[in-house]
Write an enzyme that holds these catalytic residues in place. Structure first.
Site, short mmCIF file in Angstrom:
data_model
loop_
_atom_site.label_atom_id
_atom_site.label_comp_id
_atom_site.label_asym_id
_atom_site.label_seq_id
_atom_site.Cartn_x
_atom_site.Cartn_y
_atom_site.Cartn_z
CE1 TYR A 22 2.86 5.70 5.65
CE2 TYR A 22 0.83 4.48 6.09
CZ TYR A 22 1.58 5.34 5.28
OH TYR A 22 1.04 5.82 4.11
CB SER A 23 8.54 1.99 10.43
OG SER A 23 8.86 1.43 9.20
CB CYS B 18 14.67 1.06 7.88
SG CYS B 18 12.87 1.25 7.82
CD GLU C 131 9.77 -3.28 8.26
OE1 GLU C 131 9.49 -4.47 8.51
OE2 GLU C 131 9.53 -2.34 9.02
P1 FAD Z 1 -0.44 5.37 -3.06
O1 FAD Z 1 -1.61 6.21 -3.34
O2 FAD Z 1 -0.67 3.97 -2.65
O3 FAD Z 1 0.51 5.42 -4.29
C1 FAD Z 1 1.59 4.53 -4.39
C2 FAD Z 1 1.64 4.05 -5.80
O4 FAD Z 1 1.92 5.15 -6.65
C3 FAD Z 1 2.78 3.09 -6.02
O5 FAD Z 1 2.40 1.78 -5.74
C4 FAD Z 1 3.07 3.31 -7.49
O6 FAD Z 1 2.17 2.54 -8.25
C5 FAD Z 1 2.73 4.76 -7.70
N1 FAD Z 1 3.96 5.59 -7.71
C6 FAD Z 1 4.69 5.90 -6.63
N2 FAD Z 1 5.70 6.69 -7.00
C7 FAD Z 1 5.58 6.86 -8.33
C8 FAD Z 1 6.34 7.58 -9.27
N3 FAD Z 1 7.42 8.27 -8.93
N4 FAD Z 1 5.94 7.53 -10.55
C9 FAD Z 1 4.85 6.83 -10.92
N5 FAD Z 1 4.09 6.14 -10.06
C10 FAD Z 1 4.46 6.16 -8.77
N6 FAD Z 1 6.12 5.30 4.54
C11 FAD Z 1 6.41 6.37 5.34
O7 FAD Z 1 6.21 7.51 4.96
N7 FAD Z 1 6.91 6.16 6.61
C12 FAD Z 1 7.15 4.93 7.12
O8 FAD Z 1 7.60 4.78 8.27
C13 FAD Z 1 6.83 3.80 6.29
N8 FAD Z 1 7.02 2.56 6.75
C14 FAD Z 1 6.73 1.49 5.95
C15 FAD Z 1 6.95 0.22 6.45
C16 FAD Z 1 6.68 -0.88 5.66
C17 FAD Z 1 6.91 -2.27 6.22
C18 FAD Z 1 6.17 -0.69 4.35
C19 FAD Z 1 5.87 -1.87 3.47
C20 FAD Z 1 5.95 0.57 3.85
C21 FAD Z 1 6.21 1.69 4.63
N9 FAD Z 1 5.99 2.97 4.18
C22 FAD Z 1 6.30 4.04 4.98
C23 FAD Z 1 5.36 3.23 2.85
C24 FAD Z 1 3.84 3.32 3.00
O9 FAD Z 1 3.30 2.06 3.36
C25 FAD Z 1 3.11 3.75 1.73
O10 FAD Z 1 3.50 2.89 0.70
C26 FAD Z 1 3.41 5.17 1.31
O11 FAD Z 1 3.00 6.08 2.32
C27 FAD Z 1 2.66 5.51 0.01
O12 FAD Z 1 1.31 5.24 0.20
P2 FAD Z 1 0.19 6.18 -0.43
O13 FAD Z 1 -1.13 5.61 -0.10
O14 FAD Z 1 0.42 7.59 -0.03
O15 FAD Z 1 0.51 6.06 -1.97
#
Ligand code: FAD
Ligand code: A2P
Length: 375
Positions: A154-155, A333, A373
């Site tokens: 997360y940023s 971003c 990013e």
């Molecule tokens: P997970 O449970 O990991 O689910 C994600 C997975 O669900 C995906 O990989 C995909 O397989 C699936 N999926 C997602 N959407 C769909 C769809 N529409 N249909 C079908 N399948 C789908 N997030 C923020 O909120 N704020 C930030 O500041 C932020 N900064 C980031 C900075 C960087 C450098 C990076 C790499 C990511 C950042 N993110 C940010 C994103 C964050 O890291 C997570 O990826 C995000 O919160 C989702 O994680 P999760 O565990 O909730 O989802």
């Protein structure tokens, strides 16, 4: 015939010779022994002197021009060498306490986006960071295979001084991931965990990481920011560093350039940190410009949803005048999906100025002025 007395006298007469021989042998041996010991001492001393080796090419750069070997090597610090990284890793994360967790959205907004702050003061070593970096969060619980959940990045949305300016907190801006699959609503693991945590809860934190989104040091740099949704997080930290009065007192960074934020949100109620941004605008009209693309309330010229790339096109001339200035940095971003649209808009905008974006972009990247990013 020898008499006994003669034999004894002859034997005694040899004693000085024998002594002389022994003396000779002893002194010779001693001299050699002393020489050997001296040699040994010298060798030991030599092995303590560590010759400066030019192993870290990035750190010690010898002058390329022919110079005497005795010249002290010029020490060139690697760019951003002082920026902290990976103070905490997944095997030994820091357990930070949640200080606050509140919604950033207004009535009628779509989805869920929260501002979450963690206390870092008990971290040892101290988890320090700079604007533009990210931290990792390891959600509690296990995945479908019974293994601990992997970290998500997360940023960081706060400046290094933290929201309360005491320098011992870190804040995030998190959107809960939600999507529909086979008629079922799926909640993202980590984003849901983060949006649900309460003050006092402990959260496993890693990092900080990232050097892609760092601000330039120059106070007269120009900073163009293209953000969608939570992509505002690093930009919020930059803008606080530039314009928040108490933060400015702390950081002594007297920003004199121009900051231009292009912000994409689905509805007005989804605009993040809007009050702060309006205050910065009112207080710094010559240094801050704020352009919104509210996709579900505004339309582009083709009648479609208004995206930031449409705003980029509208401002092509002014934007490229800025880009032509080598003091200008561009930061992108948020949604990965916006990249092709931004590229297309930049291509058209560049053409209007007689420039070729496909040539210009790598040049900007190489010069460390194009920062991306997306996720
Ligand atoms: P997970 O449970 O990991 O689910 C994600 C997975 O669900 C995906 O990989 C995909 O397989 C699936 N999926 C997602 N959407 C769909 C769809 N529409 N249909 C079908 N399948 C789908 N997030 C923020 O909120 N704020 C930030 O500041 C932020 N900064 C980031 C900075 C960087 C450098 C990076 C790499 C990511 C950042 N993110 C940010 C994103 C964050 O890291 C997570 O990826 C995000 O919160 C989702 O994680 P999760 O565990 O909730 O989802
Ligand atoms: P929309 O969802 O109306 O299509 P959030 O993260 O809060 O949903 O905000 C993301 C913003 O970025 C929304 O306004 C969203 O519009 C917009 N957006 C979606 N896809 C793109 C894209 N490809 N390029 C630029 N902006 C996009």
């Amino acid at each position: 015939m020898y008499s006994q007395a003669k034999v004894i006298a002859g034997g005694l007469a040899h004693i000085p010779v024998v002594i002389a021989v022994f003396y000779f042998i002893l002194t010779t041996f001693n001299k050699r022994a002393l020489k050997f010991v001296e040699e040994l001492k010298t060798k030991k001393t030599e092995s303590k002197v560590v010759e400066p080796k030019n192993t870290a090419v990035s750190k010690v750069e010898n002058s390329k021009t022919e110079s005497p070997k005795t010249e002290t090597p010029k020490v060139v610090k690697k760019k951003h060498a002082d920026v902290p990284v990976n103070i905490y890793r997944p095997k030994t994360p820091y357990e930070g306490t949640v200080i606050e967790n509140y919604s950033l959205l207004k009535e009628g907004a779509i989805g869920r986006v929260n501002h979450i702050t963690f206390d870092l003061k008990d971290s040892d070593p101290f988890l320090n960071y700079v604007e533009g970096q990210s931290i990792g969060i390891m959600p509690a619980g296990e995945d479908a295979n019974g293994k601990p959940h992997k970290l998500r990045l997360y940023s960081i949305a706060s400046t290094r001084h933290g929201d309360d300016f005491n320098g011992n907190t870190v804040s995030l801006c998190v959107r809960q991931l939600q999507y529909e699959k086979d008629g079922e609503t799926i909640n993202g693991v980590c984003s849901t965990y983060l949006c649900d945590i309460k003050p006092g809860d402990k959260v496993k934190i890693t990092g900080p990481v990232g050097k892609e989104m760092l601000l330039p040091d120059e106070e007269d740099a120009n900073v163009v920011m293209l953000a969608t949704g939570t992509g505002i997080a690093p930009m919020r930290a930059y803008l606080r560093r530039m314009f928040e009065p108490t933060e400015k007192e702390k950081n002594k960074w007297n920003f004199k350039g121009k900051a231009w934020l292009f912000m994409g949100a689905p509805k007005s109620a989804n605009l993040l940190y809007e009050e702060d941004l309006q205050r910065y605008l009112a207080d710094n009209p010559d240094n801050f410009k704020y352009t919104k693309a509210i996709s579900r309330e505004q339309q582009n010229t083709k009648g479609g949803r208004m995206y930031i790339q449409d705003r980029v096109l509208e401002s092509a001339n002014e934007l490229f005048n800025m880009i032509e200035d080598e003091k200008t940095h561009i930061y992108l971003c948020g949604l990965k999906g916006m990249e092709p649209g931004i590229d297309e808009a930049m291509t058209k905008a560049a053409e209007e100025k007689g420039l070729n974006w496909s040539e210009l972009r790598p040049q900007l990247k190489k010069a460390g002025r194009w920062h991306v990013e997306t996720y």
